[in-house]
Design a protein around this motif. Structure first.
Motif, PDB file in Angstrom:
ATOM      1  N   LYS A   3       0.835  -1.197   0.000  1.00  0.00           N
ATOM      2  CA  LYS A   3       0.000   0.000   0.000  1.00  0.00           C
ATOM      3  C   LYS A   3       0.867   1.244   0.000  1.00  0.00           C
ATOM      4  CE  LYS A   3      -4.282  -1.694   2.086  1.00  0.00           C
ATOM      5  NZ  LYS A   3      -5.179  -1.661   3.271  1.00  0.00           N
ATOM      6  N   GLY A   4       1.935   1.199   0.755  1.00  0.00           N
ATOM      7  CA  GLY A   4       2.855   2.334   0.797  1.00  0.00           C
ATOM      8  C   GLY A   4       3.561   2.572  -0.520  1.00  0.00           C
ATOM      9  N   TRP A   5       3.852   1.491  -1.239  1.00  0.00           N
ATOM     10  CA  TRP A   5       4.474   1.620  -2.558  1.00  0.00           C
ATOM     11  C   TRP A   5       3.456   1.988  -3.641  1.00  0.00           C
ATOM     12  CZ3 TRP A   5       7.690  -3.479  -1.950  1.00  0.00           C
ATOM     13  CH2 TRP A   5       8.912  -3.178  -1.342  1.00  0.00           C
ATOM     14  N   GLU A   6       2.166   2.063  -3.239  1.00  0.00           N
ATOM     15  CA  GLU A   6       1.069   2.379  -4.168  1.00  0.00           C
ATOM     16  C   GLU A   6       1.023   1.379  -5.319  1.00  0.00           C
ATOM     17  OE1 GLU A   6       1.010   6.522  -5.271  1.00  0.00           O
ATOM     18  OE2 GLU A   6       1.478   7.184  -3.236  1.00  0.00           O
ATOM     19  N   MET A   7       1.247   0.099  -4.982  1.00  0.00           N
ATOM     20  CA  MET A   7       1.191  -0.949  -5.995  1.00  0.00           C
ATOM     21  C   MET A   7      -0.249  -1.254  -6.365  1.00  0.00           C
ATOM     22  SD  MET A   7       4.347  -1.725  -6.649  1.00  0.00           S
ATOM     23  CE  MET A   7       4.394  -3.354  -7.390  1.00  0.00           C
ATOM     24  N   SER A   8      -0.464  -1.604  -7.647  1.00  0.00           N
ATOM     25  CA  SER A   8      -1.802  -1.923  -8.129  1.00  0.00           C
ATOM     26  C   SER A   8      -1.732  -3.096  -9.098  1.00  0.00           C
ATOM     27  CB  SER A   8      -2.408  -0.710  -8.840  1.00  0.00           C
ATOM     28  OG  SER A   8      -1.775  -0.509 -10.098  1.00  0.00           O
ATOM     29  N   THR A   9      -2.890  -3.556  -9.564  1.00  0.00           N
ATOM     30  CA  THR A   9      -2.945  -4.695 -10.483  1.00  0.00           C
ATOM     31  C   THR A   9      -2.324  -4.368 -11.839  1.00  0.00           C
ATOM     32  OG1 THR A   9      -5.164  -4.023 -11.169  1.00  0.00           O
ATOM     33  CG2 THR A   9      -5.004  -5.646  -9.403  1.00  0.00           C
ATOM     34  N   SER A  10      -2.144  -3.103 -12.147  1.00  0.00           N
ATOM     35  CA  SER A  10      -1.550  -2.729 -13.437  1.00  0.00           C
ATOM     36  C   SER A  10      -0.030  -2.662 -13.383  1.00  0.00           C
ATOM     37  CB  SER A  10      -2.108  -1.373 -13.905  1.00  0.00           C
ATOM     38  OG  SER A  10      -1.803  -0.366 -12.958  1.00  0.00           O
ATOM     39  N   ASP A  11       0.557  -2.818 -12.192  1.00  0.00           N
ATOM     40  CA  ASP A  11       2.015  -2.781 -12.063  1.00  0.00           C
ATOM     41  C   ASP A  11       2.658  -4.059 -12.586  1.00  0.00           C
ATOM     42  OD1 ASP A  11       3.206  -0.364 -10.835  1.00  0.00           O
ATOM     43  OD2 ASP A  11       1.772  -0.753  -9.230  1.00  0.00           O
ATOM     44  N   VAL A  12       3.925  -3.914 -13.003  1.00  0.00           N
ATOM     45  CA  VAL A  12       4.769  -5.048 -13.369  1.00  0.00           C
ATOM     46  C   VAL A  12       6.062  -4.906 -12.573  1.00  0.00           C
ATOM     47  CG1 VAL A  12       6.007  -6.247 -15.216  1.00  0.00           C
ATOM     48  CG2 VAL A  12       3.801  -5.141 -15.701  1.00  0.00           C
ATOM     49  N   ALA A  13       6.362  -5.909 -11.756  1.00  0.00           N
ATOM     50  CA  ALA A  13       7.540  -5.853 -10.892  1.00  0.00           C
ATOM     51  C   ALA A  13       8.629  -6.779 -11.432  1.00  0.00           C
ATOM     52  CB  ALA A  13       7.182  -6.255  -9.472  1.00  0.00           C
ATOM     53  N   LEU A  14       9.836  -6.256 -11.522  1.00  0.00           N
ATOM     54  CA  LEU A  14      10.996  -7.059 -11.938  1.00  0.00           C
ATOM     55  C   LEU A  14      11.782  -7.429 -10.688  1.00  0.00           C
ATOM     56  CD1 LEU A  14      12.922  -8.309 -14.012  1.00  0.00           C
ATOM     57  CD2 LEU A  14      13.980  -6.055 -14.287  1.00  0.00           C
ATOM     58  N   LEU A  15      11.888  -8.734 -10.418  1.00  0.00           N
ATOM     59  CA  LEU A  15      12.553  -9.216  -9.215  1.00  0.00           C
ATOM     60  C   LEU A  15      13.927  -9.763  -9.569  1.00  0.00           C
ATOM     61  CD1 LEU A  15      12.129  -9.460  -6.214  1.00  0.00           C
ATOM     62  CD2 LEU A  15      11.115 -11.710  -6.563  1.00  0.00           C
ATOM     63  N   VAL A  16      14.956  -9.013  -9.159  1.00  0.00           N
ATOM     64  CA  VAL A  16      16.353  -9.357  -9.422  1.00  0.00           C
ATOM     65  C   VAL A  16      16.987  -9.944  -8.171  1.00  0.00           C
ATOM     66  CG1 VAL A  16      18.562  -8.448 -10.242  1.00  0.00           C
ATOM     67  CG2 VAL A  16      16.418  -7.376 -10.992  1.00  0.00           C
ATOM     68  N   VAL A  17      16.556  -9.452  -7.010  1.00  0.00           N
ATOM     69  CA  VAL A  17      17.077  -9.939  -5.731  1.00  0.00           C
ATOM     70  C   VAL A  17      16.790 -11.433  -5.623  1.00  0.00           C
ATOM     71  CG1 VAL A  17      16.933  -9.685  -3.225  1.00  0.00           C
ATOM     72  CG2 VAL A  17      16.608  -7.701  -4.710  1.00  0.00           C
ATOM     73  N   PRO A  18      17.747 -12.258  -5.186  1.00  0.00           N
ATOM     74  CA  PRO A  18      17.523 -13.707  -5.089  1.00  0.00           C
ATOM     75  C   PRO A  18      16.318 -14.051  -4.219  1.00  0.00           C
ATOM     76  CG  PRO A  18      19.853 -13.216  -4.848  1.00  0.00           C
ATOM     77  CD  PRO A  18      19.143 -11.894  -4.841  1.00  0.00           C
ATOM     78  N   VAL A  19      15.500 -14.994  -4.689  1.00  0.00           N
ATOM     79  CA  VAL A  19      14.241 -15.317  -4.020  1.00  0.00           C
ATOM     80  C   VAL A  19      14.436 -15.933  -2.642  1.00  0.00           C
ATOM     81  CG1 VAL A  19      12.773 -15.530  -6.063  1.00  0.00           C
ATOM     82  CG2 VAL A  19      14.173 -17.476  -5.340  1.00  0.00           C
ATOM     83  N   GLY A  20      15.638 -16.337  -2.302  1.00  0.00           N
ATOM     84  CA  GLY A  20      15.888 -16.869  -0.970  1.00  0.00           C
ATOM     85  C   GLY A  20      15.924 -15.809   0.112  1.00  0.00           C
ATOM     86  N   HIS A  21      15.821 -14.534  -0.271  1.00  0.00           N
ATOM     87  CA  HIS A  21      15.887 -13.434   0.692  1.00  0.00           C
ATOM     88  C   HIS A  21      14.505 -12.865   0.974  1.00  0.00           C
ATOM     89  CE1 HIS A  21      20.191 -13.406   0.667  1.00  0.00           C
ATOM     90  NE2 HIS A  21      20.231 -13.243  -0.637  1.00  0.00           N
ATOM     91  N   ASN A  22      14.348 -12.340   2.165  1.00  0.00           N
ATOM     92  CA  ASN A  22      13.065 -11.748   2.540  1.00  0.00           C
ATOM     93  C   ASN A  22      12.682 -10.585   1.642  1.00  0.00           C
ATOM     94  OD1 ASN A  22      10.805 -11.597   4.489  1.00  0.00           O
ATOM     95  ND2 ASN A  22      11.660  -9.591   4.929  1.00  0.00           N
ATOM     96  N   LEU A  23      13.657  -9.791   1.211  1.00  0.00           N
ATOM     97  CA  LEU A  23      13.371  -8.668   0.314  1.00  0.00           C
ATOM     98  C   LEU A  23      12.668  -9.143  -0.951  1.00  0.00           C
ATOM     99  CD1 LEU A  23      13.608  -5.705  -0.538  1.00  0.00           C
ATOM    100  CD2 LEU A  23      15.950  -6.163  -1.271  1.00  0.00           C
ATOM    101  N   ALA A  24      13.069 -10.319  -1.445  1.00  0.00           N
ATOM    102  CA  ALA A  24      12.422 -10.886  -2.627  1.00  0.00           C
ATOM    103  C   ALA A  24      11.070 -11.502  -2.283  1.00  0.00           C
ATOM    104  CB  ALA A  24      13.321 -11.936  -3.270  1.00  0.00           C
ATOM    105  N   LEU A  25      11.015 -12.231  -1.169  1.00  0.00           N
ATOM    106  CA  LEU A  25       9.773 -12.902  -0.788  1.00  0.00           C
ATOM    107  C   LEU A  25       8.633 -11.912  -0.567  1.00  0.00           C
ATOM    108  CD1 LEU A  25       8.464 -15.634  -0.136  1.00  0.00           C
ATOM    109  CD2 LEU A  25       9.053 -15.248   2.257  1.00  0.00           C
ATOM    110  N   LEU A  26       8.951 -10.729  -0.068  1.00  0.00           N
ATOM    111  CA  LEU A  26       7.915  -9.711   0.099  1.00  0.00           C
ATOM    112  C   LEU A  26       7.188  -9.434  -1.209  1.00  0.00           C
ATOM    113  CD1 LEU A  26       9.953  -7.234   2.330  1.00  0.00           C
ATOM    114  CD2 LEU A  26       7.910  -8.476   3.064  1.00  0.00           C
ATOM    115  N   ASN A  27       7.891  -9.614  -2.319  1.00  0.00           N
ATOM    116  CA  ASN A  27       7.291  -9.352  -3.626  1.00  0.00           C
ATOM    117  C   ASN A  27       6.695 -10.598  -4.255  1.00  0.00           C
ATOM    118  OD1 ASN A  27       8.036  -6.359  -4.359  1.00  0.00           O
ATOM    119  ND2 ASN A  27       9.790  -7.225  -3.296  1.00  0.00           N
ATOM    120  N   VAL A  28       7.231 -11.773  -3.925  1.00  0.00           N
ATOM    121  CA  VAL A  28       6.591 -13.024  -4.355  1.00  0.00           C
ATOM    122  C   VAL A  28       5.205 -13.115  -3.727  1.00  0.00           C
ATOM    123  CG1 VAL A  28       6.692 -15.541  -4.199  1.00  0.00           C
ATOM    124  CG2 VAL A  28       8.764 -14.253  -4.753  1.00  0.00           C
ATOM    125  N   VAL A  29       5.122 -12.834  -2.433  1.00  0.00           N
ATOM    126  CA  VAL A  29       3.820 -12.823  -1.763  1.00  0.00           C
ATOM    127  C   VAL A  29       3.013 -11.600  -2.195  1.00  0.00           C
ATOM    128  CG1 VAL A  29       2.673 -12.689   0.486  1.00  0.00           C
ATOM    129  CG2 VAL A  29       4.667 -14.162   0.189  1.00  0.00           C
TER     130      VAL A  29
END
Length: 549
Positions: free
Chosen positions: A229-255
């Motif tokens: 909500k703070g990032w103002e993300m919406s269904t029209s966004d496209v997120a590019l995940l470069v950070v390795p998925v084993g990290h919490n920073l990445a998992l926040l975006n997988v979820v």
């Protein structure tokens, strides 16, 4: 593992979070279902193997969940999940959420020491892993991990390149076929409670073996919801995940993709040209990164070879974002907002907002994403300090974890008497309530009795036009205890001189206490798997150079 084996939130906290509806009482499987039902034909995840829609992702997840139950994996059973940025990671993660199994998130670089330790600590029943990934040959140490973990009955391959030797089955095989009515009934019966553990993230420290950080469905969904909500993300966004998925920073975006419904693009390349190409191809609007990678992208000649106008948001955490880096983003990426953030796998997330001015973004990491979180600055006795004073950051709220796994001594040290989690980070809060991280308490350099914050020295060094990156550590000294040593990566084509850097620091108003006694000029600064400066490696290197064993 049984639920009683995991630490629990205090009863009074749980009751408050539920009463206030800060916890939604939903599981991560519920979240996936809702988004897949609404956006069934929309692309959910894309990677180097193609893309899957939400309905396709849900079908894969459900089939895999049933197959895992057929292997004897169920509620409370831990599974080591060690995959790169592939869509199979998303399938495996959410399949376990369906049946109450607990993924233990491992970074790709973990070898037998960490994998064996975490397998034993979590009593893992299975390990999902490639046979080979880049230069890492997992099969070469598989027997050693299994010997240390007799309870581990299954090793499941993903994208095997050598015929699957040493594995008990493959993820691809487990996702084959459809579901029967009986399968669907089993899935419904296996659904976990929202208070159950959703996953375990190893601590990201650079010393010792990692600690397990369990997160519940309730506290993690709360974390992700307010962050996005703070990032103002919406269904029209496209997120590019470069950070390795084993990290919490990445998992926040997988979820996050399941919570919000945006498209998630996964890549395991960190080459700036590849990232620019993906931004153009997928019309990426948002990238979560670490500052080091932001800098590499901005310095790349590929930056002007692609259409990057879709990119509207970059968030960066994991290490400090220097003011010159942030201002460079605004100069080189038109209409792109930089979100300066701070977060921990333990649950606190702070960030600057999309409307903050650039001075605020440069000088703070914003406010808590969850408006119901409490942050305080305390002294070593737990007493709250006044605003504008440096001390230890302590936090409380519905996004914060309940404690480390099987580590009562650490848990006793980590919480104040009134239930606040002590982060170990040195920080201050200004009059407007914005947080600034001023260092890591354990990273403080003590030179002749004076405390020196490495990040403060790094910020000054990185403002030098000829310095691309810098990492500051304490080096042993017989007289003063420690002196300041700076590892410096010069900008392309620049030859640096220590005396000129010292003069520059003096011109910036730096006290002599902050000026490093020694400079090491390097082509690259070693990084941890979390994308931070590997100060453990640097401290070992300087000891060797000084002839200290």
């Amino acid at each position: 593992m049984k639920r009683e084996d995991f630490p629990r939130h205090r009863k009074e906290d749980e009751e408050l979070y539920l009463k206030k509806r800060w916890w939604l009482g939903m599981t991560l499987g519920d979240v996936l279902d809702r988004t897949a039902d609404v956006f069934s034909n929309k692309v959910a995840v894309a990677d180097d193997n193609g893309q899957v829609t939400w309905s396709e992702l849900k079908a894969k997840v459900d089939r895999l969940a049933v197959s895992l139950m057929d292997l004897g994996i169920g509620k409370g059973d831990c599974v080591l999940l060690q995959l790169p940025n592939w869509h199979e990671y998303v399938c495996a993660y959410f399949a376990m959420q369906r049946i109450g199994a607990v993924p233990v998130l491992l970074i790709s670089g973990y070898r037998q020491l960490e994998v064996g330790h975490l397998g034993l600590a979590t009593e893992a029943k299975a390990w999902i892993v490639p046979d080979v990934y880049r230069k890492m040959d997992y099969v070469s140490f598989m027997d050693e991990v299994k010997a240390k973990n007799p309870q581990m009955k299954h090793v499941i391959s993903v994208r095997a390149t050598k015929g699957g030797a040493g594995f008990t089955t493959s993820l691809e095989k487990l996702m084959e076929g459809g579901l029967t009515d009986a399968d669907r009934e089993r899935l419904a019966m296996a659904k976990p409670e929202a208070t159950d553990i959703a996953h375990i993230v190893p601590s990201g420290g650079t010393t010792g073996l990692p600690k397990g950080i369990p997160r519940t469905h309730n506290d993690y969904i709360c974390d992700v919801e307010f962050l996005h909500k703070g990032w103002e993300m919406s269904t029209s966004d496209v997120a590019l995940l470069v950070v390795p998925v084993g990290h919490n920073l990445a998992l926040l975006n997988v979820v996050g993709t399941a919570v919000v419904g945006y498209k998630l693009v996964l890549t395991d390349s960190t080459r700036p040209g590849d990232l620019c190409k993906l931004i153009e191809q997928h019309k990426v609007s948002y990238m979560p990164l670490v500052p080091t990678l932001v800098r590499r992208i901005l310095e790349s000649p590929d930056l002007t070879n692609y259409d990057l106008t879709s990119l509207r948001k970059i968030s960066a955490g994991g290490e400090p974002s220097t003011p010159d880096l942030i201002r460079d983003v605004y100069k080189k990426l038109n209409n792109c907002t930089y979100v300066n953030e701070f977060g921990m796998s333990e649950g606190i997330l702070t960030r600057t907002s999309m409307t903050d001015d650039i001075d605020t973004i440069c000088s703070t990491v914003g406010k808590p994403c969850c408006p119901y979180a409490v942050i305080k600055i305390i002294d070593d006795k737990g007493k709250e300090l006044p605003r504008g004073t440096d001390g230890e950051l302590a936090v409380w709220g519905p996004t914060v974890f309940a404690g480390y796994l099987k580590n009562p001594e650490e848990n006793k040290k980590s919480y104040t008497a009134d239930g606040l989690f002590r982060t170990g980070d040195q920080a201050r809060i200004n009059a407007a309530g914005y947080l600034t991280i001023t260092g890591r308490i354990k990273d403080i350099i003590i030179r002749g009795g004076e405390n020196i914050t490495p990040s403060q020295v790094e910020d000054i060094l990185c403002s030098h036009p000829g310095i691309a990156d810098a990492a500051v550590i304490g080096m042993p000294d017989k007289v003063l205890g420690e002196q300041v040593c700076a590892y410096v990566r010069p900008a392309a084509g620049v030859k640096l001189d220590p005396e000129e850097i010292k003069a520059f620091m003096d011109s910036q108003g730096a006290s002599k206490l902050l000026v490093p006694e020694r400079f090491e000029f390097v082509d690259a600064i070693p990084m941890t798997q979390a994308g931070k400066h590997d100060k453990k490696a640097l401290k070992k290197d300087i000891k060797e150079k000084l002839g200290i064993s």
